[in-house]
Structure formats: structure tokens, C-alpha cells
Design a protein around this motif. Structure first.
Motif, PDB file in Angstrom:
ATOM      1  N   TYR A  64      -4.096  -5.221  -0.346  1.00 11.77           N
ATOM      2  CA  TYR A  64      -4.081  -4.109  -1.277  1.00 11.77           C
ATOM      3  C   TYR A  64      -3.180  -3.001  -0.752  1.00 11.77           C
ATOM      4  CZ  TYR A  64      -8.298  -6.128  -3.372  1.00 11.77           C
ATOM      5  OH  TYR A  64      -9.205  -6.961  -3.986  1.00 11.77           O
ATOM      6  N   GLN A  92      -2.748   1.333  -1.254  1.00 10.57           N
ATOM      7  CA  GLN A  92      -3.281   2.572  -1.802  1.00 10.57           C
ATOM      8  C   GLN A  92      -2.245   3.659  -1.579  1.00 10.57           C
ATOM      9  OE1 GLN A  92      -6.950   4.180  -0.156  1.00 10.57           O
ATOM     10  NE2 GLN A  92      -7.517   4.996  -2.160  1.00 10.57           N
ATOM     11  N   GLN A 111      -3.937   7.856  -4.950  1.00 12.33           N
ATOM     12  CA  GLN A 111      -4.205   6.812  -5.939  1.00 12.33           C
ATOM     13  C   GLN A 111      -5.334   5.898  -5.463  1.00 12.33           C
ATOM     14  OE1 GLN A 111      -2.413   6.806  -8.909  1.00 12.33           O
ATOM     15  NE2 GLN A 111      -1.587   8.697  -8.050  1.00 12.33           N
ATOM     16  N   SER A 112      -5.764   5.026  -6.364  1.00 11.56           N
ATOM     17  CA  SER A 112      -6.772   4.047  -5.977  1.00 11.56           C
ATOM     18  C   SER A 112      -6.095   2.800  -5.418  1.00 11.56           C
ATOM     19  CB  SER A 112      -7.634   3.697  -7.186  1.00 11.56           C
ATOM     20  OG  SER A 112      -8.786   3.012  -6.762  1.00 11.56           O
ATOM     21  N   LEU A 113      -6.901   1.821  -5.094  1.00  9.41           N
ATOM     22  CA  LEU A 113      -6.364   0.599  -4.502  1.00  9.41           C
ATOM     23  C   LEU A 113      -5.793  -0.312  -5.586  1.00  9.41           C
ATOM     24  CD1 LEU A 113      -8.701   1.594  -2.482  1.00  9.41           C
ATOM     25  CD2 LEU A 113      -8.588  -0.736  -1.604  1.00  9.41           C
TER      26      LEU A 113
END
Lengths: 114, 108
Positions: free
Chosen positions: B35, B37, B41-43
């Protein structure tokens, strides 16, 4: 495309208050919904929910899934300053090839004031 | 539950260079996930790494930019290639619901 919406995006409360964080989702072939707490880099796993209506509880934190409404809530009672963090909701689907990765919401930034 | 060791913890890199991030799991797992990030921001899922097959990349991510290796059931690497400042992010690997400790990358 899978989608997760969290609300509120930010929340400021006083120590001792109870908070409810919301998560709604759209996912193809739902497998599970997960809650995480993120304070620095890595999200810390809190709960995994797969069945509707069954509350999961860990200390002052609890969570429940409503598959009919495609939503979940995370409750924190008697909040403490150490609960200040970003709380992330994520959903996991599955495809023919096995489990898919997680789709995350933008998170709720929770601030607990002394 | 699985324990994941991820390194490096952080790095500051010059643009145009590449960085390889490693994740070691204490048990054998079929699928590992990577992932990103970005700041504020989100993942976002980059790719799924299965042992013995090519990684599966999500829309917007390509193998030339983020090559992944998965030589065995306990180890994976993600390389961020030809870096630019826009690659400055936290990079995380995961197995099941558990995440590695993350790599904070800053590109200057």
C-alpha cells in the motif's frame, strides 16, 4: 469499484466523552470490514467484522456491522487522550483469484482534549 | 497473528534514484499486499504479491515504476523506481489484517 465513506472526517471531544464513528461501504463480493487505529505510520488492527448484528468489543472500544445498511460503527466510551488518532475503516472483497486487498476510507481524525 | 518486519523505517532519497523496501513475515503466507499512503491521504492498494506468480497491480500503478519480488512465502520487496517528489509517501506491506511498520519515504 469498491468504495468506503467515513464520517465525520474530524471530531474533537473532551476526555470522558463517548464517540461514534461511522463507515459506509460499497463492495463487490463482501468478505469483511475492518477498523484500524493509526497514530504514526502503521495502522493498528482493531476489529474485523464479517457477520451482521454481532458486536465486537475490546475494552472501551466496540464495533458492529449492518450488512443490510452496508455500514458499520465504531464506538469509544470514556475517551482518553491516548485515543487521539486517525481511525480507518476498510473493506475486503474477494474475486475468483482469492482475497482482494483492502479498500480504505479517508479516516476520521479524532482529537480528545483533556 | 503474523508479525511483519519492514525496513527501512524511513529514507530520504534523491530524485531519479530507486529504493527497495523489504518485508519479512514470521510465517508462510500466500498473499502479501503493498500500500501507499500519500501525505494527508488514506491508504491505497498498489499491488498484490503472490508467491510464484507475477504481482497484480491496481489501476494507476505499473510494474516498471513499482517492481515487486516475492521469492518465497515469507518475504517480499517493493521497489520505487526513478523517484520524484510525488513519490514521497508512507509505503506499507500487509498480510491478512496485519501491517508492517511502514517506510516513510521523502524524495528531494
Amino acid at each position: 469499484e469498491d468504495k468506503v465513506v467515513q464520517s465525520p472526517l474530524s471530531l474533537v471531544v473532551h476526555e470522558g466523552d463517548t464517540v461514534t464513528l461511522n463507515c459506509s461501504y460499497e463492495v463487490t463480493n463482501f468478505r469483511s470490514l475492518l477498523w484500524y487505529k493509526q497514530e504514526k505510520k502503521a495502522p493498528t488492527f482493531l476489529f474485523m467484522l464479517t457477520s451482521s448484528g454481532i458486536e465486537k468489543k475490546s475494552g472501551r472500544l466496540s464495533s458492529i456491522l449492518d450488512k443490510k445498511e452496508l455500514s458499520s460503527i465504531l464506538n469509544i466510551t470514556a475517551t482518553q487522550t491516548g485515543d487521539s488518532a486517525i481511525y480507518l475503516c476498510a473493506v475486503e472483497g474477494y474475486s475468483g483469484g482469492g482475497a482482494d486487498g483492502l479498500t480504505f476510507g479517508k479516516g476520521t481524525h479524532l482529537i480528545i482534549q483533556p | 497473528s503474523a508479525v511483519i518486519s519492514q525496513k527501512p523505517s524511513r529514507d530520504i532519497c534523491q530524485r531519479g534514484t530507486s529504493l527497495t523496501i523489504q518485508c519479512q513475515v514470521d510465517s508462510q503466507v500466500t498473499m502479501m499486499f503493498w500500500y501507499r499512503q500519500q501525505p494527508g491521504q488514506s491508504l491505497t492498494l498498489i499491488a498484490t504479491a503472490n508467491q510464484g506468480s507475477e504481482a497484480t497491480y491496481e489501476s494507476g500503478f505499473v510494474i516498471d515504476k513499482f517492481p515487486i519480488s516475492r521469492p518465497n512465502l515469507t518475504f517480499s520487496t517493493l521497489t520505487v523506481s526513478n523517484m520524484s517528489p510525488e513519490d514521497s509517501s508512507i509505503y506499507l506491506c500487509s498480510v491478512y489484517e496485519i501491517f508492517g511498520s511502514g517506510t516513510r519515504l521523502t524524495v528531494v
